[in-house]
Design a protein around this motif. Structure first.
Motif, short mmCIF file in Angstrom:
data_model
loop_
_atom_site.label_atom_id
_atom_site.label_comp_id
_atom_site.label_asym_id
_atom_site.label_seq_id
_atom_site.Cartn_x
_atom_site.Cartn_y
_atom_site.Cartn_z
N LEU A 1 0.83 -1.21 0.00
CA LEU A 1 0.00 0.00 0.00
C LEU A 1 0.86 1.25 0.00
N PHE A 2 1.85 1.29 0.89
CA PHE A 2 2.74 2.45 0.97
C PHE A 2 3.53 2.62 -0.33
N ALA A 3 4.01 1.50 -0.88
CA ALA A 3 4.83 1.55 -2.10
C ALA A 3 4.01 2.00 -3.30
N PHE A 4 2.74 1.58 -3.36
CA PHE A 4 1.91 1.87 -4.52
C PHE A 4 1.38 3.30 -4.52
N THR A 5 1.02 3.81 -3.36
CA THR A 5 0.33 5.10 -3.29
C THR A 5 1.22 6.27 -3.70
N ALA A 6 2.46 6.30 -3.24
CA ALA A 6 3.31 7.46 -3.52
C ALA A 6 4.64 7.09 -4.17
N LYS A 7 4.82 5.80 -4.47
CA LYS A 7 6.08 5.31 -5.03
C LYS A 7 7.26 5.60 -4.11
N ARG A 8 6.95 5.88 -2.84
CA ARG A 8 7.98 6.10 -1.83
C ARG A 8 7.47 5.60 -0.48
N VAL A 9 8.41 5.17 0.35
CA VAL A 9 8.07 4.87 1.74
C VAL A 9 8.76 5.97 2.55
N VAL A 10 7.97 6.93 3.04
CA VAL A 10 8.52 8.09 3.73
C VAL A 10 8.73 7.78 5.21
N ARG A 11 9.31 8.75 5.93
CA ARG A 11 9.66 8.52 7.34
C ARG A 11 8.44 8.19 8.20
N LEU A 12 7.33 8.88 7.97
CA LEU A 12 6.13 8.63 8.76
C LEU A 12 5.64 7.19 8.54
N GLU A 13 5.63 6.76 7.30
CA GLU A 13 5.20 5.39 7.00
C GLU A 13 6.16 4.38 7.61
N GLY A 14 7.46 4.70 7.56
CA GLY A 14 8.45 3.83 8.18
C GLY A 14 8.22 3.72 9.68
N ALA A 15 7.88 4.85 10.30
CA ALA A 15 7.61 4.86 11.74
C ALA A 15 6.37 4.04 12.08
#
Length: 321
Positions: free
Chosen positions: A289-303
């Motif tokens: 889900l994280f990878a598909f939505t923004a093509k990035r896994v940002v710090r908040l998502e990592g947290a």
């Protein structure tokens, strides 16, 4: 206990240094051969960093500790997704080339679902023929990956190949890079083994069950190569290797390690594994889900991923032990 802690620290040092050498040498090989880094991450790096899981799971199964063998595999995959990618993204947001990993990520999820199906279906032990099926699927997957890599190299279809054409001239010779890669993986495996052996001693001293030991101490210990390698790769800007390492390792862990271990020795089933496999499948979907939505896994998502992993640890230690 103090000796175990000291040897644990030595293991960490070997892991960190080995991972640094391993990533550098494989990036050099990828550039020299004009092979995409994502392929290197999904195959060579994933294979190398998963060797501790293979050694520990096979040894545990042969010793009759199948709870540790299966727990190590499932726990490592959960830690890889939530812990490794989560921490890597917190340190440095990860750019995801979703089109290049979607098939492999899907295979990883299907493998977890297939394992869950076997646990529910057989409920006692996984037959050797079923384990052989996992192993066969892995060999087919590996063949397809290698063939695709050779095709990309021959046709020059990869954008990354074009970008690396110039920098390949400055890369280390393939021979030296291969030697350094072997040295790096040797340090990783040695450090991983040293870490796991002493972590297990500490865990037993704390009187934890084999299942919990497999899902936590052993899983995290054997996944330290993936953790260190992905963090080092991410900080160097090699996001494809950081992500490919995790996705490839998860496929390798279930299809190859569990398959090989189950062929050698039928694996008895703990029905509590249904919960763990459910967590693994959900973790995979969260990453997708994280990878598909923004093509990035940002710090908040990592947290968020790290928080989910901590919650899972609290659950199995305090409610399942």
């Amino acid at each position: 206990m103090l000796l175990n802690l000291g040897l644990l620290a030595v293991g960490f040092v070997l892991l960190i240094k080995g991972a640094d050498i391993f990533v550098e040498s494989n990036v050099s090989i990828a550039k020299a051969l004009k092979v995409p880094s994502i392929v290197i991450g999904l195959t060579v790096v994933a294979f190398g960093t998963s060797m501790p899981e293979a050694v520990v799971s096979v040894s545990a199964a042969l010793g009759g500790s199948t709870d540790i063998a299966i727990g190590n595999i499932v726990g490592s995959n959960i830690f890889n997704l939530l812990g490794v990618l989560g921490l890597s993204a917190v340190i440095k947001p990860l750019t995801v080339h979703f089109k290049e990993i979607r098939t492999d990520a899907a295979i990883s999820i299907v493998a977890a679902i297939a394992l869950l199906g076997m646990v529910v279906l057989f409920s006692d032990y996984i037959p050797q023929v079923a384990s052989a099926g996992f192993l066969t699927v892995f060999l087919i997957y590996l063949f397809i990956m290698i063939r695709q890599a050779l095709k990309d190299r021959q046709n020059g279809d990869s954008v990354e190949n074009a970008e690396n054409a110039e920098t390949a001239k400055k890369s280390k010779s393939i021979g030296i890079s291969i030697i350094l890669s072997i040295v790096g993986i040797a340090l990783i495996i040695g450090g991983g083994q040293l870490t796991v052996v002493n972590a297990i001693e500490i865990a037993y001293a704390l009187q934890l069950s084999e299942r919990v030991i497999g899902l936590t101490i052993v899983a995290i210990g054997t996944s330290l190569p993936e953790l260190i390698t992905s963090i080092v790769a991410a900080t160097k800007g090699e996001h494809d290797i950081a992500i490919g390492n995790v996705v490839g390792s998860n496929i390798f862990n279930i299809l190859f390690i569990l398959g090989l271990t189950g062929v050698i020795m039928p694996l008895s089933i703990n029905m509590s594994s249904v919960v763990d496999l459910g967590v693994l499948i959900v973790s995979s979907l969260v990453f997708m889900l994280f990878a598909f939505t923004a093509k990035r896994v940002v710090r908040l998502e990592g947290a968020i991923m790290l928080a989910l992993y901590v919650a899972y640890l609290v659950f199995i230690i305090f409610l399942q032990a």
